[in-house]
Design an enzyme around this catalytic site. Sequence first.
Site, PDB file in Angstrom:
ATOM      1  N   LYS A 111       0.800  -1.116   0.215  1.00 46.70           N
ATOM      2  CA  LYS A 111      -0.053  -0.003  -0.073  1.00 46.70           C
ATOM      3  C   LYS A 111       0.826   1.129  -0.034  1.00 46.70           C
ATOM      4  O   LYS A 111       0.508   2.183  -0.651  1.00 46.70           O
ATOM      5  CB  LYS A 111      -0.776  -0.045   1.184  1.00 46.70           C
ATOM      6  N   LYS A 191      -5.026 -11.960  -6.959  1.00 40.55           N
ATOM      7  CA  LYS A 191      -6.126 -12.330  -6.286  1.00 40.55           C
ATOM      8  C   LYS A 191      -7.307 -11.429  -6.379  1.00 40.55           C
ATOM      9  O   LYS A 191      -7.311 -10.243  -6.920  1.00 40.55           O
ATOM     10  CB  LYS A 191      -5.521 -11.877  -4.729  1.00 40.55           C
ATOM     11  N   LYS A 194     -11.591  -5.958  -5.089  1.00 41.30           N
ATOM     12  CA  LYS A 194     -12.165  -4.840  -5.623  1.00 41.30           C
ATOM     13  C   LYS A 194     -11.413  -4.026  -6.201  1.00 41.30           C
ATOM     14  O   LYS A 194     -11.478  -3.418  -7.029  1.00 41.30           O
ATOM     15  CB  LYS A 194     -12.942  -4.164  -4.457  1.00 41.30           C
TER      16      LYS A 194
HETATM   17  P1  AMP Z   1     -11.351  -7.436   2.984  1.00 43.64           P
HETATM   18  O1  AMP Z   1     -12.365  -7.183   1.791  1.00 43.64           O
HETATM   19  O2  AMP Z   1      -9.844  -7.041   2.463  1.00 43.64           O
HETATM   20  O3  AMP Z   1     -11.885  -6.785   4.350  1.00 43.64           O
HETATM   21  O4  AMP Z   1     -11.547  -8.927   3.281  1.00 43.64           O
HETATM   22  C1  AMP Z   1     -12.448  -9.473   3.955  1.00 43.64           C
HETATM   23  C2  AMP Z   1     -11.894 -11.030   4.167  1.00 43.64           C
HETATM   24  O5  AMP Z   1     -12.094 -11.575   2.838  1.00 43.64           O
HETATM   25  C3  AMP Z   1     -10.524 -11.281   4.810  1.00 43.64           C
HETATM   26  O6  AMP Z   1     -10.667 -12.290   5.686  1.00 43.64           O
HETATM   27  C4  AMP Z   1      -9.646 -11.678   3.465  1.00 43.64           C
HETATM   28  O7  AMP Z   1      -8.655 -12.545   3.612  1.00 43.64           O
HETATM   29  C5  AMP Z   1     -10.870 -12.313   2.567  1.00 43.64           C
HETATM   30  N1  AMP Z   1     -10.522 -12.247   1.344  1.00 43.64           N
HETATM   31  C6  AMP Z   1     -10.435 -11.074   0.516  1.00 43.64           C
HETATM   32  N2  AMP Z   1      -9.955 -11.314  -0.610  1.00 43.64           N
HETATM   33  C7  AMP Z   1     -10.082 -12.858  -0.868  1.00 43.64           C
HETATM   34  C8  AMP Z   1      -9.830 -13.456  -1.896  1.00 43.64           C
HETATM   35  N3  AMP Z   1      -9.470 -13.303  -3.256  1.00 43.64           N
HETATM   36  N4  AMP Z   1      -9.813 -14.875  -1.822  1.00 43.64           N
HETATM   37  C9  AMP Z   1      -9.971 -15.473  -0.397  1.00 43.64           C
HETATM   38  N5  AMP Z   1     -10.167 -14.423   0.684  1.00 43.64           N
HETATM   39  C10 AMP Z   1     -10.319 -13.134   0.450  1.00 43.64           C
END
Ligand code: AMP
Length: 324
Positions: A111, A191, A194
């Site tokens: 970041k 990965k 968004k």
């Molecule tokens: P965030 O949107 O970054 O707050 O992520 C919320 C949860 O989703 C966290 O536990 C992340 O590790 C999981 N997560 C986000 N993107 C992925 C992905 N592409 N594959 C698996 N888990 C994900």
Amino acid sequence: MPRIFSGIQPSGELHIGNYLGAVKNWVALQREFESFICIVNYHAITIPYEPADLKRRTHEMAVSLLAAGIDPNTAALFLQSAVPEHTELQWLFNAITPLGELERQTQFKEKSSRLESVPAGILNYPVLQAADILLYHADIVPVGEDQVQHLELSREIARRWNARFGEGYFAEPQARLTPTRRILGLDGQAKMSKSIGNTVALLEEPAAIWEKLRPAVTDPARVRRTDPGNPDVCNIFQLHKAFSDAATVAHVDAQCRSAGWGCIDCKKVLAASMEIELVPIRARAAELAAKPNLVTEALGDGAARARTVAKVTMAEVRERMGLD
Ligand code: AMP
Ligand code: TRP
């Protein structure tokens, strides 16, 4: 009953990576564990944002989580900003967290490398995350693979605090991963995220999902329809394993290896499997969107339950640190 804590940023779009990597586990485990599920809006303000937009995204995230199956009568679903003890504990943890450990975090490096001026909040982000978890003495933290390093830091902070102020006070929280701990985007490269724009939203309509699935990357070595494919390297097959039943997965595998099906045939079956899981989720979301009060009530109730626990922890922590 052992405790779970997990958090998600109010990105406004719960995507199938979040769902398969984390949220599905929250739903599955909520009856076995006392669960605290937090929409981490304080984490979200470490990047530039518009207040009205954040508010809308936060509400949408609550709708999506409830639609995905979080039961607010069982799990405490709440906003981080509704429980001020999170930031209070973070400040106390800042005092014992070495700068070097924060600078070593992969997400910080990623970041901050993209920014000309780096807000201190990006550096301290994982300290707030440790406070989130330890405030509830959570045993298990169900997350996707990208959060494993942050979890290690939470354990390190628990150990440091315990060594200094009270051996055994904070349990060391363990990550709980799903078989689908790292979902790739439909580009088959990065990965699903968004910020990259390679997502499928949990609430997306079937036609929109198909527009994304149709051109999605499969086995790169399979050029012609008659070439046999290798499901092991195909991102669409990974999604089959997440959404299709075992018999379908075995059939897809065989049809791919024998070139019995083309990739479009395979994607049509995936789209159908996804619909089976997503139709009821979209229906619940539509109901909740029409009744915003239900969402506000669920969050209020969740915050009250969370705060009861958080206040006890903070009183004990202040006392042990000579701050009472
Ligand atoms: P965030 O949107 O970054 O707050 O992520 C919320 C949860 O989703 C966290 O536990 C992340 O590790 C999981 N997560 C986000 N993107 C992925 C992905 N592409 N594959 C698996 N888990 C994900
Ligand atoms: N950093 C996590 C993410 O981006 C969100 C988060 C904040 C979290 N606090 C947490 C996850 C506590 C688990 C536990 O996905």
